[in-house]
Scaffold this motif. Structure first.
Motif, mmCIF file in Angstrom:
data_model
loop_
_atom_site.group_PDB
_atom_site.id
_atom_site.type_symbol
_atom_site.label_atom_id
_atom_site.label_comp_id
_atom_site.label_asym_id
_atom_site.label_seq_id
_atom_site.Cartn_x
_atom_site.Cartn_y
_atom_site.Cartn_z
ATOM 1 N N ASP A 1 2.111 2.207 -2.023
ATOM 2 C CA ASP A 1 3.390 2.637 -2.595
ATOM 3 C C ASP A 1 3.938 1.714 -3.669
ATOM 4 O O ASP A 1 4.558 2.175 -4.626
ATOM 5 N N SER A 2 3.736 0.404 -3.508
ATOM 6 C CA SER A 2 4.456 -0.533 -4.376
ATOM 7 C C SER A 2 3.549 -1.635 -4.912
ATOM 8 O O SER A 2 2.475 -1.919 -4.367
ATOM 9 N N GLU B 1 -1.097 1.226 -7.499
ATOM 10 C CA GLU B 1 0.175 1.669 -6.956
ATOM 11 C C GLU B 1 0.371 3.168 -7.202
ATOM 12 O O GLU B 1 -0.200 3.746 -8.126
ATOM 13 N N ASN B 2 1.206 3.770 -6.380
ATOM 14 C CA ASN B 2 1.536 5.184 -6.506
ATOM 15 C C ASN B 2 2.266 5.433 -7.823
ATOM 16 O O ASN B 2 3.313 4.842 -8.087
ATOM 17 N N SER C 1 5.974 6.403 -7.605
ATOM 18 C CA SER C 1 6.994 5.513 -7.055
ATOM 19 C C SER C 1 6.970 4.109 -7.630
ATOM 20 O O SER C 1 7.847 3.302 -7.308
ATOM 21 N N SER C 2 6.008 3.798 -8.474
ATOM 22 C CA SER C 2 5.834 2.428 -8.950
ATOM 23 C C SER C 2 5.680 2.403 -10.461
ATOM 24 O O SER C 2 4.901 3.168 -11.037
#
Length: 362
Positions: A217-218, A175-176, A179-180
């Motif tokens: 992203d997640s 994951e990023n 953002s995660s």
């Protein structure tokens, strides 16, 4: 764990988490300001058994209202922006990767929860000011698809060093880190392992990138769309047999399968784990601080701590709390996880994320 975690918990991906209907509405603000209502603000992975909440409401006289506010990072940021007029009384779900951001912005007021002396010593570090209370813990770890490795006659990786070897090229999805929560935890685990500068974590990530790591992203996207070993990933025809998730993900794959398999379809690379701790705190300017204190006492009480693992797929932090057999069998805590002092995270997190973004995503 904010993992929580998480966040941070597999139950989110399996559709097991939602605002508890019995706990009131989830609209914004403090609502009516009723002194008999206590509002818990959390990330979207909050979950608890209705009968456990009902028992607290009966014994305390307070009605619990839950306000879910996105993932852990979003929830913390919103709590900071609304600190002068908070949405609730207690915030749950800030973990050690983001704790300094919450503390530096002064969103909590001190309170030493009853039963704090029963929190396991390894989770009590930095609790002198009692601005937050440890509630749960979890390990961010690489999970692997057992069937893939068996079918390909390949030994699953067991360490961070393994992941950059050619035989695991194009197999990992993470994951990023910007953002995660698990993505950030994985980055911090590599920084704890390899250090900063020189041939440190930056050099490791260059090799990981060259070895075909995929970044999304997640956690939801990584685990339930890209990972070939999860129930959701199988339906989505995910083609990555390695994913950054949690040590508690395999037990969830067993518990929510129908019929339940005798063994978990996924495993954990124990040498890749980074330990997260999730906290709760009494919000500064809370409309109902007495109710908030009662709720914090409850969160580290034995009834909630026993109930928590199979609802949020995290480990309790209270001495003597019950650990489900499925956790012991399919998702034991890492014996030697990477850890990092919250002060070091505070000093380096933002710059590390910026450097990681430039190095890995560009």
């Amino acid at each position: 764990m904010s993992i929580t975690k998480k966040v941070s918990v597999l139950a989110l991906g399996l559709g097991m988490v939602g605002t508890l209907a019995a706990c009131g509405s989830s609209d914004g603000g403090q609502g009516s300001g009723d002194s008999r209502t206590v509002t818990l603000v959390s990330h979207d992975s909050w979950a608890a058994s209705k009968d456990v909440i009902a028992a607290f409401e009966k014994s305390s006289g307070y009605k619990v209202r839950v306000l879910e506010d996105g993932d852990a990072g979003q929830a913390v940021n919103k709590a900071i922006l609304t600190k002068d007029d908070p949405q609730g009384d207690v915030f749950f779900g800030v973990d050690n990767t983001l704790l300094s951001r919450a503390l530096d912005n002064g969103i909590f007021q001190p309170y030493e929860a009853k039963g704090s002396d029963l929190i396991l010593p390894e989770y009590r570090a930095g609790q002198d000011e009692h601005r937050v209370t440890p509630v749960d813990t979890g390990d961010v770890c690489v999970n692997y698809d057992k069937a893939y490795f068996s079918e390909h006659g390949l030994t699953p990786p067991d360490s961070l060093d393994d992941l950059i070897e050619p035989r695991y090229k194009d197999l990992l999805v993470t994951e990023n880190a910007a953002s995660s929560s698990p993505g950030l935890g994985f980055l911090l685990g590599t920084a704890a392992k390899y250090g900063d500068g020189g041939r440190g974590w930056q050099d490791y990530w260059k090799k990981l990138k060259a070895n075909g790591v995929k970044v999304v992203d997640s956690w939801e996207q990584a685990y339930n769309e890209e990972f070939s070993g999860s129930s959701g990933g199988k339906k989505a025809k995910g083609d990555r047999p390695l994913v950054v998730s949690y040590a508690s993900s395999p037990p969830a794959e067993v518990i929510y399968a129908d019929p339940q398999p005798a063994t978990a379809p996924t495993g954990v690379a124990q040498g890749t784990c980074f330990r997260q701790v999730e906290y709760a705190g009494l919000l500064d300017n809370a409309a109902n601080p007495e109710g908030g204190k009662a709720l914090l006492d409850f969160l580290i009480g034995k009834e909630f701590q026993d109930d928590m693992p199979l609802n949020m797929f995290v480990y309790p932090v209270r001495e003597g709390a019950r650990i489900p057999e499925a956790f012991r069998k399919f998702g034991p805590q890492a014996e030697d996880p990477q850890t990092m002092d919250p002060a070091k995270i505070a000093d380096n997190r933002d710059q590390w994320v910026k450097s990681w973004t430039s190095l890995v995503l560009k």
